[in-house]
Design a protein around this motif. Structure first.
Motif, PDB file in Angstrom:
ATOM      1  N   SER A  54       0.825  -1.218   0.000  1.00  0.00           N
ATOM      2  CA  SER A  54       0.000   0.000   0.000  1.00  0.00           C
ATOM      3  C   SER A  54       0.860   1.270   0.000  1.00  0.00           C
ATOM      4  O   SER A  54       0.354   2.359   0.221  1.00  0.00           O
ATOM      5  CB  SER A  54      -0.954  -0.008   1.190  1.00  0.00           C
ATOM      6  OG  SER A  54      -0.225  -0.036   2.394  1.00  0.00           O
ATOM      7  N   ARG A  55       2.164   1.114  -0.229  1.00  0.00           N
ATOM      8  CA  ARG A  55       3.112   2.220  -0.355  1.00  0.00           C
ATOM      9  C   ARG A  55       3.179   3.101   0.895  1.00  0.00           C
ATOM     10  O   ARG A  55       3.329   4.306   0.816  1.00  0.00           O
ATOM     11  CB  ARG A  55       2.809   3.058  -1.588  1.00  0.00           C
ATOM     12  CG  ARG A  55       2.828   2.255  -2.873  1.00  0.00           C
ATOM     13  CD  ARG A  55       2.861   3.128  -4.090  1.00  0.00           C
ATOM     14  NE  ARG A  55       2.591   2.433  -5.321  1.00  0.00           N
ATOM     15  CZ  ARG A  55       3.361   1.503  -5.883  1.00  0.00           C
ATOM     16  NH1 ARG A  55       4.439   1.121  -5.289  1.00  0.00           N
ATOM     17  NH2 ARG A  55       3.023   0.943  -7.036  1.00  0.00           N
ATOM     18  N   GLN A  56       3.093   2.469   2.046  1.00  0.00           N
ATOM     19  CA  GLN A  56       3.273   3.169   3.317  1.00  0.00           C
ATOM     20  C   GLN A  56       4.687   2.890   3.811  1.00  0.00           C
ATOM     21  O   GLN A  56       5.285   1.878   3.457  1.00  0.00           O
ATOM     22  CB  GLN A  56       2.262   2.665   4.356  1.00  0.00           C
ATOM     23  CG  GLN A  56       0.824   2.969   4.022  1.00  0.00           C
ATOM     24  CD  GLN A  56      -0.118   2.345   5.035  1.00  0.00           C
ATOM     25  OE1 GLN A  56       0.222   1.379   5.702  1.00  0.00           O
ATOM     26  NE2 GLN A  56      -1.311   2.899   5.135  1.00  0.00           N
ATOM     27  N   PRO A  57       5.220   3.776   4.655  1.00  0.00           N
ATOM     28  CA  PRO A  57       6.571   3.507   5.182  1.00  0.00           C
ATOM     29  C   PRO A  57       6.582   2.276   6.086  1.00  0.00           C
ATOM     30  O   PRO A  57       5.593   1.990   6.774  1.00  0.00           O
ATOM     31  CB  PRO A  57       6.914   4.774   5.972  1.00  0.00           C
ATOM     32  CG  PRO A  57       5.619   5.463   6.207  1.00  0.00           C
ATOM     33  CD  PRO A  57       4.679   5.044   5.120  1.00  0.00           C
ATOM     34  N   LEU A  58       7.693   1.565   6.058  1.00  0.00           N
ATOM     35  CA  LEU A  58       7.812   0.356   6.863  1.00  0.00           C
ATOM     36  C   LEU A  58       8.028   0.711   8.329  1.00  0.00           C
ATOM     37  O   LEU A  58       8.636   1.734   8.657  1.00  0.00           O
ATOM     38  CB  LEU A  58       8.975  -0.499   6.377  1.00  0.00           C
ATOM     39  CG  LEU A  58       8.911  -0.998   4.937  1.00  0.00           C
ATOM     40  CD1 LEU A  58      10.122  -1.867   4.644  1.00  0.00           C
ATOM     41  CD2 LEU A  58       7.643  -1.770   4.676  1.00  0.00           C
ATOM     42  N   ILE A  59       7.534  -0.143   9.199  1.00  0.00           N
ATOM     43  CA  ILE A  59       7.724   0.021  10.633  1.00  0.00           C
ATOM     44  C   ILE A  59       8.970  -0.762  11.024  1.00  0.00           C
ATOM     45  O   ILE A  59       9.157  -1.901  10.574  1.00  0.00           O
ATOM     46  CB  ILE A  59       6.495  -0.514  11.398  1.00  0.00           C
ATOM     47  CG1 ILE A  59       5.278   0.331  11.068  1.00  0.00           C
ATOM     48  CG2 ILE A  59       6.740  -0.526  12.896  1.00  0.00           C
ATOM     49  CD1 ILE A  59       3.979  -0.216  11.617  1.00  0.00           C
ATOM     50  N   PRO A  60       9.855  -0.188  11.847  1.00  0.00           N
ATOM     51  CA  PRO A  60      11.046  -0.951  12.263  1.00  0.00           C
ATOM     52  C   PRO A  60      10.644  -2.273  12.927  1.00  0.00           C
ATOM     53  O   PRO A  60       9.699  -2.331  13.713  1.00  0.00           O
ATOM     54  CB  PRO A  60      11.729  -0.022  13.273  1.00  0.00           C
ATOM     55  CG  PRO A  60      11.234   1.342  12.926  1.00  0.00           C
ATOM     56  CD  PRO A  60       9.837   1.156  12.396  1.00  0.00           C
ATOM     57  N   MET A  61      11.374  -3.319  12.581  1.00  0.00           N
ATOM     58  CA  MET A  61      11.045  -4.656  13.075  1.00  0.00           C
ATOM     59  C   MET A  61      11.968  -5.043  14.223  1.00  0.00           C
ATOM     60  O   MET A  61      13.109  -4.605  14.279  1.00  0.00           O
ATOM     61  CB  MET A  61      11.157  -5.675  11.932  1.00  0.00           C
ATOM     62  CG  MET A  61      10.154  -5.426  10.828  1.00  0.00           C
ATOM     63  SD  MET A  61      10.151  -6.702   9.554  1.00  0.00           S
ATOM     64  CE  MET A  61      11.658  -6.358   8.700  1.00  0.00           C
ATOM     65  N   THR A  62      11.454  -5.881  15.098  1.00  0.00           N
ATOM     66  CA  THR A  62      12.253  -6.399  16.209  1.00  0.00           C
ATOM     67  C   THR A  62      12.497  -7.885  15.980  1.00  0.00           C
ATOM     68  O   THR A  62      11.702  -8.552  15.322  1.00  0.00           O
ATOM     69  CB  THR A  62      11.528  -6.216  17.562  1.00  0.00           C
ATOM     70  OG1 THR A  62      10.295  -6.934  17.515  1.00  0.00           O
ATOM     71  CG2 THR A  62      11.250  -4.763  17.845  1.00  0.00           C
ATOM     72  N   PRO A  63      13.584  -8.417  16.512  1.00  0.00           N
ATOM     73  CA  PRO A  63      13.827  -9.855  16.373  1.00  0.00           C
ATOM     74  C   PRO A  63      12.679 -10.655  16.999  1.00  0.00           C
ATOM     75  O   PRO A  63      12.053 -10.217  17.970  1.00  0.00           O
ATOM     76  CB  PRO A  63      15.127 -10.074  17.151  1.00  0.00           C
ATOM     77  CG  PRO A  63      15.791  -8.748  17.164  1.00  0.00           C
ATOM     78  CD  PRO A  63      14.681  -7.742  17.200  1.00  0.00           C
ATOM     79  N   TRP A  64      12.429 -11.823  16.433  1.00  0.00           N
ATOM     80  CA  TRP A  64      11.346 -12.673  16.907  1.00  0.00           C
ATOM     81  C   TRP A  64      11.822 -14.120  16.843  1.00  0.00           C
ATOM     82  O   TRP A  64      12.493 -14.518  15.895  1.00  0.00           O
ATOM     83  CB  TRP A  64      10.115 -12.485  16.025  1.00  0.00           C
ATOM     84  CG  TRP A  64       8.983 -13.383  16.365  1.00  0.00           C
ATOM     85  CD1 TRP A  64       8.035 -13.184  17.310  1.00  0.00           C
ATOM     86  CD2 TRP A  64       8.672 -14.653  15.737  1.00  0.00           C
ATOM     87  NE1 TRP A  64       7.146 -14.233  17.320  1.00  0.00           N
ATOM     88  CE2 TRP A  64       7.515 -15.151  16.370  1.00  0.00           C
ATOM     89  CE3 TRP A  64       9.260 -15.399  14.732  1.00  0.00           C
ATOM     90  CZ2 TRP A  64       6.942 -16.361  16.022  1.00  0.00           C
ATOM     91  CZ3 TRP A  64       8.676 -16.603  14.382  1.00  0.00           C
ATOM     92  CH2 TRP A  64       7.533 -17.061  15.020  1.00  0.00           C
ATOM     93  N   TYR A  65      11.470 -14.898  17.863  1.00  0.00           N
ATOM     94  CA  TYR A  65      11.828 -16.309  17.917  1.00  0.00           C
ATOM     95  C   TYR A  65      10.582 -17.109  18.240  1.00  0.00           C
ATOM     96  O   TYR A  65       9.866 -16.792  19.194  1.00  0.00           O
ATOM     97  CB  TYR A  65      12.898 -16.561  18.994  1.00  0.00           C
ATOM     98  CG  TYR A  65      14.233 -15.975  18.645  1.00  0.00           C
ATOM     99  CD1 TYR A  65      15.210 -16.744  18.038  1.00  0.00           C
ATOM    100  CD2 TYR A  65      14.525 -14.635  18.905  1.00  0.00           C
ATOM    101  CE1 TYR A  65      16.441 -16.204  17.700  1.00  0.00           C
ATOM    102  CE2 TYR A  65      15.748 -14.095  18.567  1.00  0.00           C
ATOM    103  CZ  TYR A  65      16.695 -14.889  17.968  1.00  0.00           C
ATOM    104  OH  TYR A  65      17.910 -14.351  17.631  1.00  0.00           O
ATOM    105  N   ARG A  66      10.333 -18.148  17.459  1.00  0.00           N
ATOM    106  CA  ARG A  66       9.160 -18.990  17.671  1.00  0.00           C
ATOM    107  C   ARG A  66       9.226 -19.632  19.056  1.00  0.00           C
ATOM    108  O   ARG A  66      10.228 -20.228  19.437  1.00  0.00           O
ATOM    109  CB  ARG A  66       9.097 -20.089  16.617  1.00  0.00           C
ATOM    110  CG  ARG A  66       7.876 -20.990  16.735  1.00  0.00           C
ATOM    111  CD  ARG A  66       7.872 -22.132  15.720  1.00  0.00           C
ATOM    112  NE  ARG A  66       8.193 -21.716  14.377  1.00  0.00           N
ATOM    113  CZ  ARG A  66       7.300 -21.237  13.504  1.00  0.00           C
ATOM    114  NH1 ARG A  66       6.052 -21.117  13.845  1.00  0.00           N
ATOM    115  NH2 ARG A  66       7.686 -20.879  12.294  1.00  0.00           N
TER     116      ARG A  66
END
Length: 177
Positions: free
Chosen positions: A8-20
């Protein structure tokens, strides 16, 4: 979530590490460094329950640490109540030991924190060449751009296949009529 934002051409949100399966906390220290914390509960004045170890801390090495803590009189005893999917250590201390642990901090004194760094991310890119990425968002952007290109090519192929079917069916209809 960020892929939808990209579409949708919106700016990306910073991501955090994730572990299952990780139930502890992952806390940002700066842009590329993170602290992971396990889970500890104070059941009563002399009992602590560790229900999650931090990332990169293994059950066996933590058990060794607890055994060393018994010999150095930091804790009195511990029991293991693990299952095949969860970790659980029940740690017994006396009130003096509890005060010492709480003075330093339970997470720090019982080694329930670890650090992660996302500054050294090397992956193979779409051309099969090794490339260093500065952030997870950069990886996601490259992935999305490549996927959109592949989706366009796939759509063109499907349209050409349907046009061939349409031509064949229209010729059959013209022959019948």
């Amino acid at each position: 979530y960020n892929i939808r934002r990209f579409i949708s051409r919106q700016p990306l949100i910073p991501m955090t590490p994730w572990y299952r399966g990780f139930k502890g906390d992952i806390i940002a220290r700066d842009k590329t460094n993170w602290t992971t914390r396990g889970i500890i509960q104070k059941k009563d004045k002399t009992t602590l329950i560790v229900e999650e170890l931090p990332i990169q801390q293994w059950t066996q090495s933590y058990k060794t640490f607890l055994e060393e803590s018994i010999t150095s009189k930091k804790i009195s005893s511990f029991k293991e109540e693990h299952t095949d999917k969860s970790v659980r250590f029940v740690i017994n201390v006396n009130t003096t030991q509890m005060n010492q642990l709480e003075t330093i901090g339970l997470y720090r004194s019982l080694k329930l924190t670890s650090t992660l760094s996302t500054s050294n991310m090397f992956l193979f890119n779409a051309e099969g060449k090794l490339k260093k990425y500065a952030s997870a968002e950069e990886i996601l952007l490259e992935f999305c751009e490549k996927r959109i290109d592949l989706y366009k090519r796939r759509k063109e192929y499907q349209v050409s296949q349907l046009q061939e079917v349409l031509l064949e069916l229209s010729n059959k209809a013209r022959f019948i009529s």
